[in-house]
Motif scaffolding. Structure first.
Motif, mmCIF file in Angstrom:
data_model
loop_
_atom_site.group_PDB
_atom_site.id
_atom_site.type_symbol
_atom_site.label_atom_id
_atom_site.label_comp_id
_atom_site.label_asym_id
_atom_site.label_seq_id
_atom_site.Cartn_x
_atom_site.Cartn_y
_atom_site.Cartn_z
ATOM 1 N N ALA A 148 0.795 -1.229 0.000
ATOM 2 C CA ALA A 148 0.000 0.000 0.000
ATOM 3 C C ALA A 148 0.827 1.278 0.000
ATOM 4 O O ALA A 148 0.373 2.300 -0.489
ATOM 5 N N SER A 149 2.049 1.266 0.543
ATOM 6 C CA SER A 149 2.800 2.494 0.780
ATOM 7 C C SER A 149 2.979 3.356 -0.464
ATOM 8 O O SER A 149 2.592 4.524 -0.481
ATOM 9 N N ASP A 150 3.583 2.787 -1.536
ATOM 10 C CA ASP A 150 3.843 3.586 -2.736
ATOM 11 C C ASP A 150 2.555 4.003 -3.421
ATOM 12 O O ASP A 150 2.399 5.143 -3.852
ATOM 13 N N LYS A 192 -7.071 -2.103 -0.649
ATOM 14 C CA LYS A 192 -5.848 -2.617 -0.034
ATOM 15 C C LYS A 192 -5.540 -1.878 1.271
ATOM 16 O O LYS A 192 -5.087 -2.481 2.251
ATOM 17 N N GLU A 193 -5.786 -0.579 1.289
ATOM 18 C CA GLU A 193 -5.517 0.200 2.493
ATOM 19 C C GLU A 193 -6.509 -0.170 3.599
ATOM 20 O O GLU A 193 -6.142 -0.264 4.773
ATOM 21 N N VAL A 194 -7.759 -0.418 3.210
ATOM 22 C CA VAL A 194 -8.757 -0.869 4.190
ATOM 23 C C VAL A 194 -8.334 -2.221 4.760
ATOM 24 O O VAL A 194 -8.443 -2.472 5.971
ATOM 25 N N TYR A 195 -7.826 -3.081 3.891
ATOM 26 C CA TYR A 195 -7.317 -4.383 4.325
ATOM 27 C C TYR A 195 -6.218 -4.208 5.374
ATOM 28 O O TYR A 195 -6.216 -4.854 6.426
ATOM 29 N N ARG A 196 -5.256 -3.304 5.071
ATOM 30 C CA ARG A 196 -4.129 -3.080 5.979
ATOM 31 C C ARG A 196 -4.592 -2.571 7.338
ATOM 32 O O ARG A 196 -4.159 -3.060 8.384
ATOM 33 N N GLU A 201 -5.783 -3.388 13.103
ATOM 34 C CA GLU A 201 -6.706 -3.236 14.235
ATOM 35 C C GLU A 201 -7.322 -4.559 14.670
ATOM 36 O O GLU A 201 -8.093 -4.617 15.617
ATOM 37 N N LYS A 202 -6.986 -5.631 13.927
ATOM 38 C CA LYS A 202 -7.488 -6.972 14.248
ATOM 39 C C LYS A 202 -9.004 -6.996 14.381
ATOM 40 O O LYS A 202 -9.581 -7.512 15.343
ATOM 41 N N LEU A 203 -9.649 -6.424 13.353
ATOM 42 C CA LEU A 203 -11.111 -6.369 13.359
ATOM 43 C C LEU A 203 -11.748 -7.749 13.136
ATOM 44 O O LEU A 203 -12.830 -8.028 13.620
#
Length: 208
Positions: A148-150, A192-196, A201-203
């Protein structure tokens, strides 16, 4: 004494001459029934292959499931056996054609009958191998959190959107959230960011 010796060797003579000869003759006598048996076995074998193919296709539709190598090998060997049996049954037609000119064509009948008997056993043995403990296994899910970073640099202004989605995911009465937009606007990157975030947060126990 000579009588006793003859009596003793008779079973050996029978085992090495009479029985093998009778077996070879039976291939010609039971030519039609042996070929009929092969056709019947092949039909059932094709049905078993089809059931296995359906089970494999169902596994392939699942994201985190992979088919066991032993199952793939079984399918490959099964296809080879089927082709061998079909080729033999095609040869039966050639033998009948030859019989119009040289009849009875005992050599061809003997060979086909003998091969069909062996193929029936081969099919039975291979079909018995299909009872696997499991045809699939859980594949490791690719960890995309580092990706996700880049990609996310071009989209920092939408951090609030990610937070809103995470907030909604925490609500027990929410079971579906849709992300829509034109192609290329960044829906996949957002997902992907939502996944991260969800992983951090270990939802959930599992996140795909």
């Amino acid at each position: 004494m000579a009588k006793e010796i003859i009596t003793a060797i008779i079973p050996t003579i029978i085992d090495h001459t009479v029985r093998p000869l009778a077996r070879q003759v039976s291939y010609v006598i039971f030519y039609k029934s042996n070929l009929k048996d092969l056709r019947s076995r092949l039909k059932n074998f094709d049905a078993a292959k089809q059931r296995m193919n359906h089970a494999v296709e169902e596994v392939e539709r699942k994201v985190n499931q992979k088919v066991e190598a032993c199952v793939r090998n079984w399918q490959t060997e099964a296809d080879e056996i089927s082709r061998e049996a079909e080729a033999l049954l095609d040869d039966e037609g050639h033998a009948k054609t030859k019989c119009l000119y040289i009849c009875p064509n005992l050599i061809s009948y003997h060979q086909l009958s003998r091969k069909s008997t062996k193929l029936v056993r081969k099919i039975e043995e291979h079909e018995n191998k299909k009872e696997f403990a499991s045809i699939s296994y859980n594949a490791a899910v690719e960890d995309i959190s580092a990706i996700a970073s880049d990609e996310y640099m071009a989209f920092e202004s939408r951090t609030s959107m990610v937070k809103d989605i995470i907030t909604e995911l925490k609500k027990p009465d929410i079971n579906k959230i849709g992300v829509y937009g034109l192609g290329g606007v960044g829906k996949t990157t957002l997902a992907k960011e939502v996944y991260r975030e969800a992983m951090e947060e270990k939802l959930f126990d599992d996140v795909v």
